[in-house]
Scaffold this motif. Structure first.
Motif, PDB file in Angstrom:
ATOM      1  N   ARG A 273       0.835  -1.204   0.000  1.00 21.92           N
ATOM      2  CA  ARG A 273       0.000   0.000   0.000  1.00 21.92           C
ATOM      3  C   ARG A 273       0.872   1.258   0.000  1.00 21.92           C
ATOM      4  O   ARG A 273       0.621   2.212  -0.741  1.00 21.92           O
ATOM      5  CB  ARG A 273      -0.894  -0.018   1.244  1.00 21.92           C
ATOM      6  CG  ARG A 273      -1.900   1.104   1.310  1.00 21.92           C
ATOM      7  CD  ARG A 273      -3.097   0.824   0.422  1.00 21.92           C
ATOM      8  NE  ARG A 273      -4.205   1.710   0.738  1.00 21.92           N
ATOM      9  CZ  ARG A 273      -5.406   1.591   0.226  1.00 21.92           C
ATOM     10  NH1 ARG A 273      -5.655   0.628  -0.640  1.00 21.92           N
ATOM     11  NH2 ARG A 273      -6.364   2.428   0.544  1.00 21.92           N
ATOM     12  N   SER A 276       2.407   1.877  -3.314  1.00 18.57           N
ATOM     13  CA  SER A 276       1.426   2.242  -4.335  1.00 18.57           C
ATOM     14  C   SER A 276       0.977   3.693  -4.204  1.00 18.57           C
ATOM     15  O   SER A 276       0.861   4.412  -5.193  1.00 18.57           O
ATOM     16  CB  SER A 276       0.225   1.301  -4.259  1.00 18.57           C
ATOM     17  OG  SER A 276      -0.809   1.724  -5.108  1.00 18.57           O
ATOM     18  N   SER A 280       2.017   7.873  -6.538  1.00 19.32           N
ATOM     19  CA  SER A 280       0.863   8.349  -7.301  1.00 19.32           C
ATOM     20  C   SER A 280       0.147   9.519  -6.640  1.00 19.32           C
ATOM     21  O   SER A 280      -0.281  10.457  -7.321  1.00 19.32           O
ATOM     22  CB  SER A 280      -0.133   7.202  -7.513  1.00 19.32           C
ATOM     23  OG  SER A 280      -0.593   6.702  -6.269  1.00 19.32           O
ATOM     24  N   SER A 281       0.002   9.499  -5.316  1.00 23.02           N
ATOM     25  CA  SER A 281      -0.798  10.509  -4.621  1.00 23.02           C
ATOM     26  C   SER A 281       0.010  11.437  -3.721  1.00 23.02           C
ATOM     27  O   SER A 281      -0.451  12.549  -3.439  1.00 23.02           O
ATOM     28  CB  SER A 281      -1.885   9.829  -3.782  1.00 23.02           C
ATOM     29  OG  SER A 281      -2.775   9.109  -4.594  1.00 23.02           O
ATOM     30  N   ASP A 455      -6.640  11.768  -2.587  1.00 20.79           N
ATOM     31  CA  ASP A 455      -6.441  10.950  -3.779  1.00 20.79           C
ATOM     32  C   ASP A 455      -6.100  11.872  -4.947  1.00 20.79           C
ATOM     33  O   ASP A 455      -6.556  13.027  -4.992  1.00 20.79           O
ATOM     34  CB  ASP A 455      -7.694  10.140  -4.103  1.00 20.79           C
ATOM     35  CG  ASP A 455      -7.383   8.774  -4.705  1.00 20.79           C
ATOM     36  OD1 ASP A 455      -6.285   8.617  -5.261  1.00 20.79           O
ATOM     37  OD2 ASP A 455      -8.232   7.871  -4.616  1.00 20.79           O
ATOM     38  N   TYR A 520     -14.077   2.803 -11.688  1.00 23.61           N
ATOM     39  CA  TYR A 520     -12.816   2.060 -11.752  1.00 23.61           C
ATOM     40  C   TYR A 520     -12.860   0.959 -12.802  1.00 23.61           C
ATOM     41  O   TYR A 520     -11.850   0.665 -13.456  1.00 23.61           O
ATOM     42  CB  TYR A 520     -12.488   1.459 -10.386  1.00 23.61           C
ATOM     43  CG  TYR A 520     -11.166   0.723 -10.362  1.00 23.61           C
ATOM     44  CD1 TYR A 520      -9.966   1.431 -10.292  1.00 23.61           C
ATOM     45  CD2 TYR A 520     -11.119  -0.668 -10.428  1.00 23.61           C
ATOM     46  CE1 TYR A 520      -8.756   0.774 -10.286  1.00 23.61           C
ATOM     47  CE2 TYR A 520      -9.907  -1.336 -10.424  1.00 23.61           C
ATOM     48  CZ  TYR A 520      -8.725  -0.612 -10.349  1.00 23.61           C
ATOM     49  OH  TYR A 520      -7.515  -1.273 -10.356  1.00 23.61           O
ATOM     50  N   ARG A 523     -11.461   1.693 -16.265  1.00 21.27           N
ATOM     51  CA  ARG A 523     -10.013   1.898 -16.395  1.00 21.27           C
ATOM     52  C   ARG A 523      -9.643   3.322 -16.789  1.00 21.27           C
ATOM     53  O   ARG A 523      -8.545   3.564 -17.279  1.00 21.27           O
ATOM     54  CB  ARG A 523      -9.399   0.915 -17.399  1.00 21.27           C
ATOM     55  CG  ARG A 523      -9.586  -0.541 -17.021  1.00 21.27           C
ATOM     56  CD  ARG A 523      -8.956  -0.842 -15.671  1.00 21.27           C
ATOM     57  NE  ARG A 523      -9.167  -2.239 -15.263  1.00 21.27           N
ATOM     58  CZ  ARG A 523      -8.785  -2.738 -14.089  1.00 21.27           C
ATOM     59  NH1 ARG A 523      -8.193  -1.950 -13.215  1.00 21.27           N
ATOM     60  NH2 ARG A 523      -9.009  -3.996 -13.800  1.00 21.27           N
ATOM     61  N   THR A 529      -7.619   6.336 -13.132  1.00 25.61           N
ATOM     62  CA  THR A 529      -8.325   5.913 -11.921  1.00 25.61           C
ATOM     63  C   THR A 529      -7.390   5.935 -10.716  1.00 25.61           C
ATOM     64  O   THR A 529      -6.171   6.071 -10.840  1.00 25.61           O
ATOM     65  CB  THR A 529      -8.903   4.504 -12.110  1.00 25.61           C
ATOM     66  OG1 THR A 529      -7.835   3.602 -12.475  1.00 25.61           O
ATOM     67  CG2 THR A 529      -9.962   4.487 -13.185  1.00 25.61           C
ATOM     68  N   SER A 530      -7.967   5.762  -9.543  1.00 30.23           N
ATOM     69  CA  SER A 530      -7.216   5.806  -8.291  1.00 30.23           C
ATOM     70  C   SER A 530      -6.292   4.603  -8.171  1.00 30.23           C
ATOM     71  O   SER A 530      -6.641   3.485  -8.565  1.00 30.23           O
ATOM     72  CB  SER A 530      -8.187   5.844  -7.106  1.00 30.23           C
ATOM     73  OG  SER A 530      -7.495   5.678  -5.888  1.00 30.23           O
ATOM     74  N   SER A 531      -5.123   4.830  -7.597  1.00 32.22           N
ATOM     75  CA  SER A 531      -4.193   3.731  -7.342  1.00 32.22           C
ATOM     76  C   SER A 531      -4.462   3.055  -6.009  1.00 32.22           C
ATOM     77  O   SER A 531      -3.944   1.967  -5.754  1.00 32.22           O
ATOM     78  CB  SER A 531      -2.753   4.257  -7.355  1.00 32.22           C
ATOM     79  OG  SER A 531      -2.557   5.201  -6.308  1.00 32.22           O
ATOM     80  N   SER A 532      -5.277   3.670  -5.161  1.00 32.82           N
ATOM     81  CA  SER A 532      -5.535   3.106  -3.831  1.00 32.82           C
ATOM     82  C   SER A 532      -6.966   2.607  -3.667  1.00 32.82           C
ATOM     83  O   SER A 532      -7.206   1.602  -3.006  1.00 32.82           O
ATOM     84  CB  SER A 532      -5.245   4.153  -2.747  1.00 32.82           C
ATOM     85  OG  SER A 532      -6.011   5.332  -2.944  1.00 32.82           O
ATOM     86  N   LYS A 534      -9.590   0.916  -5.480  1.00 36.72           N
ATOM     87  CA  LYS A 534      -9.828   0.149  -6.701  1.00 36.72           C
ATOM     88  C   LYS A 534     -11.255  -0.367  -6.731  1.00 36.72           C
ATOM     89  O   LYS A 534     -11.510  -1.574  -6.748  1.00 36.72           O
ATOM     90  CB  LYS A 534      -8.801  -0.976  -6.805  1.00 36.72           C
ATOM     91  CG  LYS A 534      -7.362  -0.447  -6.861  1.00 36.72           C
ATOM     92  CD  LYS A 534      -6.336  -1.555  -7.007  1.00 36.72           C
ATOM     93  CE  LYS A 534      -4.936  -0.963  -7.083  1.00 36.72           C
ATOM     94  NZ  LYS A 534      -3.894  -1.994  -7.267  1.00 36.72           N
TER      95      LYS A 534
END
Length: 607
Positions: A273, A276, A280-281, A455, A520, A523, A529-532, A534
């Motif tokens: 986590r 990830s 990204s965030s 996010d 999500y 895609r 889309t969010s990486s956390s 899903k």
């Protein structure tokens, strides 16, 4: 002779490798004055016991001026005691002597990049392991989460501490590899390959988690430290850890923490986590550590005003810096500004933002928005806040009209019912303009959510439906992010539904309601889309404030002011139609007789 050759072939000891690496860090990562200051600070701060000089937890806390109210000192010291063991991390925690602190400062300030470029990206794993605790119970919970998707926190009787317990013998494939950062350090010294495989156990992240409460406290510190300038003291922001400012700090930290963990379902943050969410965030989450630990490189005993002949030169007085945030508003405060700096570089934010438009001040209308924002020829940040609408949509009034314009399929909310305040925004790097048929924007844009969950949704290349500023006569006018441009529908009896993009934000033309959609399963579209998170979710909310902030300084403000003045002159010239008689009433009569104005004409205004 054989004995001599054997001694020469013997590999160096860990102590020798650590000493050589520290010497190389000191020589290549620090300037001479910085190294002098570091030695002076260490000498004045260090305790002495049995011929060993070292720094204690309370000494470091006092020197860095860590606020007691945050209770973050043990967490920071735990980090440093682990990082100080570099490159032999299996020996952590270590006593923070001179060589260990060289490692700490070089790594925490990212100056190690000068010699360890090969492993620069793996600082993230080093930071994770410095914050994590290893526990078999946490390992079992991690396995249950992977199998069932959730776990019951009540069944876990573990109280997170700071002692690093022995992890399980089993190593997952990805984490069992040595850290590239460690290998880069050993490569820089041309160490024998035998030493490169000696730290495989310390490299594992299996069974490791960062306790949620520990990370919450660290986030509060990072929010506080993010705007620091070099040589600026953390104590200069002491007003941010008292009263309502402290409550804002806690609330913002909770929003950021929720990106890493659901505190109600998991006791900690796993490496997967962490690895990830950070890139990204929160790519700049730890940037505040740079100026915080650079304080070790500036000594108050170093007087640059003294000359070799013993005389002193008069130094120029320090320039008074403008405030971090020049304007006050309902959405953007210092805590939210620091939160933005976790994914937008601080040199674009701190002391650089100007409030261009506020709905509560200028009026909630697209016309007011246009007049305040369109002439700003630099990046802007749009923020919209509101309260989530009920799950049972109203069919009456303005809310009913808005709900009727949306597709009937509705995803569930993105957060629990008790966290119903929503803050969503966008970074737009292109000047705002009308969009008659096509959207504007670029692949350097960002769509983001700040509350209740942090996010970030970067622009993608799947399509270019980035931003639309659509006014009547198009159907469903408003501001759109990530949606196809709305079409005109003068011949239709009923307006069509709004076309919501896979990852999109829509605000209606009256600025009363908004909807954020995260599909999500699709895609993504114009935004990824969010990486956390899903899963699919949607936030429908009633707007209570909209703000647009301009990123720029005095030059951008001057250009905007000149544009405003030019438009005002042009409007005045169009208003004051003059045929040369000197009598405006007579001029109007002539124009009406010519059929150019009045009656059913719209040739302009003379009033």
């Amino acid at each position: 002779m054989g004995q001599t050759l054997s001694d020469e072939a013997r590999p160096p000891s860990k102590e020798q490798i650590t000493s050589d690496l520290a010497e190389k860090f000191a020589r290549k990562c620090f300037e001479p004055l910085e190294l002098y200051s570091f030695k002076d600070n260490f000498k004045s701060l260090a305790d002495h016991e049995q011929n060993v000089r070292y720094l204690k937890e309370d000494t470091i806390a006092r020197f860095l001026e860590l606020p007691d109210i945050l209770a973050v000192s043990p967490i920071v010291f735990h980090m440093l005691a682990y990082i100080g063991a570099f490159p032999f991390l299996q020996d952590a925690p270590v006593i923070l002597g001179f060589e260990q602190m060289i490692m700490v400062v070089a790594i925490m300030t990212e100056r190690y990049n000068k010699i360890l470029t090969k492993g620069a990206s793996n600082r993230r794993k080093l930071l994770f392991k410095s914050l994590a605790v290893y526990d078999r119970k946490l390992s079992e919970i991690e396995k249950q989460q992977r199998a069932a998707g959730s776990s019951d926190p009540g069944s876990n009787g573990h109280a997170p501490g700071f002692a690093v317990d022995e992890a399980g013998d089993e190593l997952d494939d990805e984490a069992a590899d040595d850290d590239e950062l460690v290998l880069a350090a050993l490569d820089s010294l041309d160490i024998n390959d035998a030493f490169k495989t000696g730290d495989s156990h310390a490299a594992t992240t299996h069974g490791a988690m960062i306790p949620a409460d520990n990370f919450r406290k660290l986030i509060m510190l990072l929010l506080l430290a993010s705007p620091l300038d070099p040589q600026e003291h953390l104590s200069s922001h002491v007003d941010r850890v008292a009263g309502s400012e402290l409550e804002d700090l806690r609330a913002t930290a909770e929003c950021v923490l929720s990106a890493f963990i659901d505190a109600e379902k998991s006791p900690g943050i796993t490496w997967a986590r962490f690895n990830s969410v950070i890139p990204s965030s929160c790519p700049f989450l730890f940037n505040g550590c740079n100026p915080l630990f650079e304080r070790f490189l500036f000594s108050k005993n170093l007087d640059l005003s003294k000359r070799k002949d013993g005389t002193s030169t008069v130094l120029a007085p320090a320039v008074m810096l403008p405030p971090l945030l020049q304007d006050k508003s309902q959405i953007l405060n210092l805590c939210v500004l620091s939160q933005l700096s976790f994914f937008i570089k601080g040199d674009e934010l701190f002391r650089r933002l100007r409030l261009l438009y506020s709905g509560s001040n200028a009026g909630f209308s697209m016309g007011s928005f246009e007049s305040k924002v369109f002439n700003w020829h630099a990046p802007t940040i749009l923020l919209v806040s509101g309260a989530r609408l009920s799950d049972s949509p109203s069919s009456r009034g303005a809310e009913g009209v808005f709900n009727d314009s949306l597709p009937p399929k509705r995803f569930p909310n993105g957060s629990p019912p008790d966290r119903d305040r929503v803050i969503i925004g966008a970074l737009v790097r292109q000047p705002w303009r009308y969009t008659h048929k096509e959207c504007f924007g670029g692949d350097d844009m960002l769509l983001f959510q700040l509350a209740p969950t942090h996010d970030v949704f970067p622009a993608s290349a799947l399509n270019r439906d980035y931003v639309a500023f659509a006014k009547a006569p198009v159907s469903n006018p408003g501001i759109y992010f990530g949606c196809p441009h709305p079409k005109g529908s003068p011949s239709l009896r009923h307006e069509p539904l709004r076309h919501l993009g896979p990852v999109s934000l829509v605000v209606d033309s009256s600025f009363e309601f908004g909807v954020f959609t995260h599909d999500y399963a699709s895609r993504g579209g114009a935004f990824a889309t969010s990486s956390s998170r899903k899963y699919n979710f949607q936030e429908r909310f009633q707007v209570d404030e909209i703000e647009v902030w301009g990123c720029g300084g005095d030059e951008e403000a001057r250009i905007q002011r000149e544009r405003w003045e030019w438009e005002a002159r042009e409007a005045e010239a169009r208003r004051r139609v003059n045929l040369g008689t000197g009598d405006i009433a007579a001029d109007r009569t002539l124009l009406e007789m010519a059929g150019l104005i009045g009656a059913n004409r719209s040739g302009g205004s003379m009033a």
